[in-house]
Design a protein around this motif. Sequence first.
Motif, PDB file in Angstrom:
ATOM      1  N   SER B  33      -3.246 -31.141  27.878  1.00 16.91           N
ATOM      2  CA  SER B  33      -4.492 -30.777  26.833  1.00 16.91           C
ATOM      3  C   SER B  33      -6.259 -30.986  28.144  1.00 16.91           C
ATOM      4  O   SER B  33      -5.624 -31.083  28.530  1.00 16.91           O
ATOM      5  N   TYR B  35      -9.988 -29.522  29.327  1.00 19.21           N
ATOM      6  CA  TYR B  35     -11.120 -29.805  29.148  1.00 19.21           C
ATOM      7  C   TYR B  35     -12.003 -28.884  29.942  1.00 19.21           C
ATOM      8  O   TYR B  35     -11.310 -29.082  31.145  1.00 19.21           O
ATOM      9  N   GLN B  48      -4.760 -27.245  23.638  1.00 21.50           N
ATOM     10  CA  GLN B  48      -3.658 -28.102  24.192  1.00 21.50           C
ATOM     11  C   GLN B  48      -2.169 -27.559  24.155  1.00 21.50           C
ATOM     12  O   GLN B  48      -1.927 -26.482  23.687  1.00 21.50           O
ATOM     13  N   LEU B  90     -10.611 -30.397  33.475  1.00 17.68           N
ATOM     14  CA  LEU B  90      -9.666 -31.598  33.649  1.00 17.68           C
ATOM     15  C   LEU B  90      -8.419 -31.489  32.692  1.00 17.68           C
ATOM     16  O   LEU B  90      -8.661 -30.231  31.479  1.00 17.68           O
ATOM     17  N   SER B  94      -0.063 -36.631  27.869  1.00 17.23           N
ATOM     18  CA  SER B  94      -0.021 -37.487  27.158  1.00 17.23           C
ATOM     19  C   SER B  94       1.658 -37.327  26.621  1.00 17.23           C
ATOM     20  O   SER B  94       2.047 -36.246  26.544  1.00 17.23           O
ATOM     21  N   GLU B  96       3.363 -37.310  23.191  1.00 19.69           N
ATOM     22  CA  GLU B  96       2.882 -37.051  21.637  1.00 19.69           C
ATOM     23  C   GLU B  96       2.879 -38.364  20.775  1.00 19.69           C
ATOM     24  O   GLU B  96       3.660 -39.487  21.137  1.00 19.69           O
ATOM     25  N   SER B  98       0.776 -40.515  21.013  1.00 19.06           N
ATOM     26  CA  SER B  98       0.281 -41.849  22.086  1.00 19.06           C
ATOM     27  C   SER B  98      -1.092 -42.042  21.889  1.00 19.06           C
ATOM     28  O   SER B  98      -1.808 -42.575  22.499  1.00 19.06           O
ATOM     29  N   GLY B  99      -2.232 -40.859  21.361  1.00 13.93           N
ATOM     30  CA  GLY B  99      -3.361 -40.362  21.663  1.00 13.93           C
ATOM     31  C   GLY B  99      -4.200 -40.190  22.313  1.00 13.93           C
ATOM     32  O   GLY B  99      -4.084 -39.180  22.564  1.00 13.93           O
ATOM     33  N   GLY B 100      -5.216 -41.125  23.962  1.00 15.96           N
ATOM     34  CA  GLY B 100      -6.257 -40.283  24.004  1.00 15.96           C
ATOM     35  C   GLY B 100      -5.345 -39.289  25.565  1.00 15.96           C
ATOM     36  O   GLY B 100      -5.858 -38.053  25.200  1.00 15.96           O
ATOM     37  N   GLY B 101      -4.852 -39.914  26.097  1.00 21.80           N
ATOM     38  CA  GLY B 101      -4.322 -38.770  27.314  1.00 21.80           C
ATOM     39  C   GLY B 101      -5.224 -40.277  28.701  1.00 21.80           C
ATOM     40  O   GLY B 101      -5.975 -39.974  28.617  1.00 21.80           O
ATOM     41  N   TYR B 102      -4.983 -39.320  29.777  1.00 25.57           N
ATOM     42  CA  TYR B 102      -4.611 -39.355  30.780  1.00 25.57           C
ATOM     43  C   TYR B 102      -4.910 -38.780  31.727  1.00 25.57           C
ATOM     44  O   TYR B 102      -4.474 -37.609  31.701  1.00 25.57           O
ATOM     45  N   PHE B 103      -6.441 -38.916  32.527  1.00 27.66           N
ATOM     46  CA  PHE B 103      -6.824 -37.302  33.323  1.00 27.66           C
ATOM     47  C   PHE B 103      -6.299 -37.588  34.287  1.00 27.66           C
ATOM     48  O   PHE B 103      -6.392 -38.271  35.201  1.00 27.66           O
ATOM     49  N   GLY B 104      -6.305 -36.044  35.126  1.00 27.21           N
ATOM     50  CA  GLY B 104      -6.222 -35.386  36.868  1.00 27.21           C
ATOM     51  C   GLY B 104      -7.259 -35.472  36.801  1.00 27.21           C
ATOM     52  O   GLY B 104      -8.470 -35.632  36.130  1.00 27.21           O
TER      53      GLY B 104
END
Lengths: 113, 112
Positions: B33, B35, B48, B90, B94, B96, B98-104
């Motif tokens: 995703s 942002y 996304q 950003l 994530s 599928e 799993s919810g929020g996700g982890y940012f780079g």
Amino acid sequence: QKEVEQNSGPLSVPEGAIASLNCTYSDRGSQSFFWYRQYSGKSPELIMFIYSNGDKEDGRFTAQLNKASQYVSLLIRDSQPSDSATYLCAVNINPDSWGKLQFGAGTQVVVTP
Amino acid sequence: ETGVTQSPTHLIKTRGQQVTLRCSSQSGHNTVSWYQQALGQGPQFIFQYYREEENGRGNFPPRFSGLQFPNYSSELNVNALELDDSALYLCASSLEDSGGGYFGPGTRLLVL
């Protein structure tokens, strides 16, 4: 327009005290809620997520969710200077999605020694 | 460290130019995703990608486009840059369901 609202702060908290952060959301269908911490100049990092009404604890952090009141909060116990950051509340944009988040503008927390 | 990488870290462009930003997702994550975060604001969802297909889009014009590759890495392309495109971009990976996700770490774009 779906909205996620947070107090912008800054929230000043003495070291060792409890920081309490609040977030309200407008979409009653929201199912998943996330708290991210963002240090100045850095990207957000996931602290906690919560899906069910009630409390969820992880170390010094507790997330509280009340879907009836459309309210999610984050408590930081024994606040440390390293907790000084902006805390972002995020909500899934629609119940059937994942990874598509709507963020609030964030609450700046300042922990004072 | 989340395992999500982005390049470049910083970029300066002039109005009207085009830019491509890149993101490598965390190992095993099939969803990316993107942002946009303006100064003092929360991140705004752009779109996304899931299994190489666009899987939802926020309120951004068509000059924002993207790709996802078979290894799940992704690109964000912005055409006809405007001054207001200056922001931190950003990506979050994530899995599928799993919810929020982890940012780079993000790419900071400045449009002059």
